[in-house]
Design an enzyme around this catalytic site. Structure first.
Site, PDB file in Angstrom:
ATOM      1  CG  ASP A   1      -3.777  -3.154  -1.512  1.00  0.00           C
ATOM      2  OD1 ASP A   1      -4.746  -3.309  -2.215  1.00  0.00           O
ATOM      3  OD2 ASP A   1      -3.654  -3.379  -0.107  1.00  0.00           O
TER       4      ASP A   1
ATOM      5  CB  SER B   1      -0.835  -0.099   1.249  1.00  0.00           C
ATOM      6  OG  SER B   1       0.025   0.383   2.364  1.00  0.00           O
TER       7      SER B   1
HETATM    8  O1  G3H Z   1      -6.417  -2.114   2.072  1.00  0.00           O
HETATM    9  C1  G3H Z   1      -5.810  -1.783   2.633  1.00  0.00           C
HETATM   10  C2  G3H Z   1      -4.572  -2.588   3.350  1.00  0.00           C
HETATM   11  O2  G3H Z   1      -5.020  -3.474   4.546  1.00  0.00           O
HETATM   12  C3  G3H Z   1      -3.434  -1.564   3.727  1.00  0.00           C
HETATM   13  O3  G3H Z   1      -3.591  -1.022   4.736  1.00  0.00           O
HETATM   14  O4  G3H Z   1      -2.639   1.344   4.284  1.00  0.00           O
HETATM   15  O5  G3H Z   1      -2.425   0.592   6.477  1.00  0.00           O
HETATM   16  O6  G3H Z   1      -1.037  -0.450   4.747  1.00  0.00           O
HETATM   17  P1  G3H Z   1      -2.259   0.266   5.090  1.00  0.00           P
HETATM   18  P1  13P Z   2      -8.288  -7.324   4.855  1.00  0.00           P
HETATM   19  O1  13P Z   2      -8.124  -6.139   5.892  1.00  0.00           O
HETATM   20  O2  13P Z   2      -9.628  -8.124   5.278  1.00  0.00           O
HETATM   21  O3  13P Z   2      -7.188  -8.026   5.367  1.00  0.00           O
HETATM   22  O4  13P Z   2      -8.139  -6.651   3.403  1.00  0.00           O
HETATM   23  C1  13P Z   2      -7.113  -6.159   2.875  1.00  0.00           C
HETATM   24  C2  13P Z   2      -7.015  -5.611   1.610  1.00  0.00           C
HETATM   25  O5  13P Z   2      -8.197  -5.583   1.107  1.00  0.00           O
HETATM   26  C3  13P Z   2      -5.989  -4.996   1.078  1.00  0.00           C
HETATM   27  O6  13P Z   2      -6.249  -4.383  -0.038  1.00  0.00           O
HETATM   28 ZN    ZN Z   3      -8.160  -3.467  -0.246  1.00  0.00          ZN
END
Ligand code: G3H
Ligand code: 13P
Ligand code: ZN
Length: 310
Positions: free
Chosen positions: A83, A50
């Protein structure tokens, strides 16, 4: 081998009815745990970062750690994916840095603006041999069981999905059928709209479908966190049976972050609790990496069915 795009693994997943896990990575131990599990089970795998992971670790650290993982396992198909890319610039930065797949998340925009920004990313990505995941429908807000009927409009509209894919040329599509991010996905009983998934697959059978927010929030891991001083009450995820059904019903990519966070945290909490004298980071990072591996192995073999599909 060099990092691959998701093109071939998705084609195989659609032909043979299994899903590929896309696991969020933030550091070396998480990357190692995931690829060790994929290699042991001969499974293709997607490592995704991400924007906050990139901010935390640094884009070059992430790209080069993942490239190193693929050198360690030269026969394993590994894709590196962005992501939830927020805009064209973020996607371009990742494409230029060596990612093989990017997500442009235009779900916050209206339909036309989502198409415009997605198309802009698709044009740049395809010119550089990179594939693009887009999103239509909104995950946020769906998790609140009380609001489900009011928030019907947040689910992906299958007819719009067809038009969206045709006009953007995106390579895969993330859809909203009732999952949500994080550890609190359902207040009442877990419910996914498999009828919407079926309709989408009917209209765009050749487009790989992506499920975000698909951690099962493994109860044993939540319990382990709580047993060793954590405070995560009432957490609930998507049951494995639903993810098995999704894997067999045309979902090609299943995103998992929360379960890895729980595994990592639970094992570290356990060491801190049981061995307060320990202060060598390897004493807690080795068990954390091992529990990541165990968790990913379980998903590959018992849920997604991607073992021996490399
Ligand atoms: O969908 C989001 C993912 O769980 C990434 O989370 O932005 O805290 O790394 P983060
Ligand atoms: P979860 O929070 O269910 O693990 O989903 C992660 C996700 O969709 C990252 O893009
Ligand atoms: Zn996601």
């Amino acid at each position: 081998m060099a990092l691959v795009t998701t093109k071939e693994m998705f084609e195989k997943s659609m032909k043979e009815g299994f899903a590929i896990g896309a696991f969020n990575v933030n550091n070396m131990e998480i990357i190692q745990g995931i690829v060790n599990a994929a290699a042991k089970n001969n499974s293709p795998v997607i490592l995704q970062a991400s924007s906050s992971a990139i901010k935390y670790a640094g884009i070059n650290y992430l790209v080069n750690m993942v490239k190193t993982a693929s050198l360690e396992y030269p026969n394993l198909q590994i894709a590196l994916h962005l992501d939830h890319g927020a805009d064209f610039e973020t996607c371009k930065m990742c494409i230029d840095a060596g990612f093989t797949s990017v997500m442009i998340d235009g779900s916050k925009y209206d339909f036309e603006e989502n198409i415009r920004v997605t198309k802009e990313v698709v044009d740049y990505a395809h010119a550089h041999g990179v594939v693009v995941e887009a999103e239509l429908g909104k995950l946020a807000g769906i998790e609140d069981e009380v609001n489900v009927s009011e928030s019907d409009s947040s689910y992906t509209d299958p007819v719009q999905a067809k038009e969206f894919v045709e006009r953007t040329g995106c390579d895969s599509l993330a859809i909203a059928i009732g999952t949500s991010h994080g550890a609190y996905k359902f207040k009442g009983e877990a419910k996914l709209r498999f009828d919407i998934l079926a309709k989408i697959k009917e209209l765009i059978p050749n487009t790989p479908i992506v499920l975000h927010g698909a951690s099962s929030v493994i109860p044993e891991l939540v319990d382990m966190c709580n047993e060793f001083g954590g405070n995560i009450p009432g957490a609930k995820g998507v049951p494995d049976e639903m993810l098995i059904e999704a894997s067999k019903s045309g979902v090609s990519k299943i995103n998992v972050d929360t379960d890895l966070r729980l595994a990592f945290t639970a094992s570290i909490r356990k060491v801190f609790n049981e061995s307060p004298e320990a202060f060598d980071p390897r004493k807690y990072l080795v068990p954390a990496r091992d529990l990541i591996e165990q968790t990913v192995s379980h998903k590959i073999v018992n849920v997604f069915g991607s073992n021996d599909k490399n």
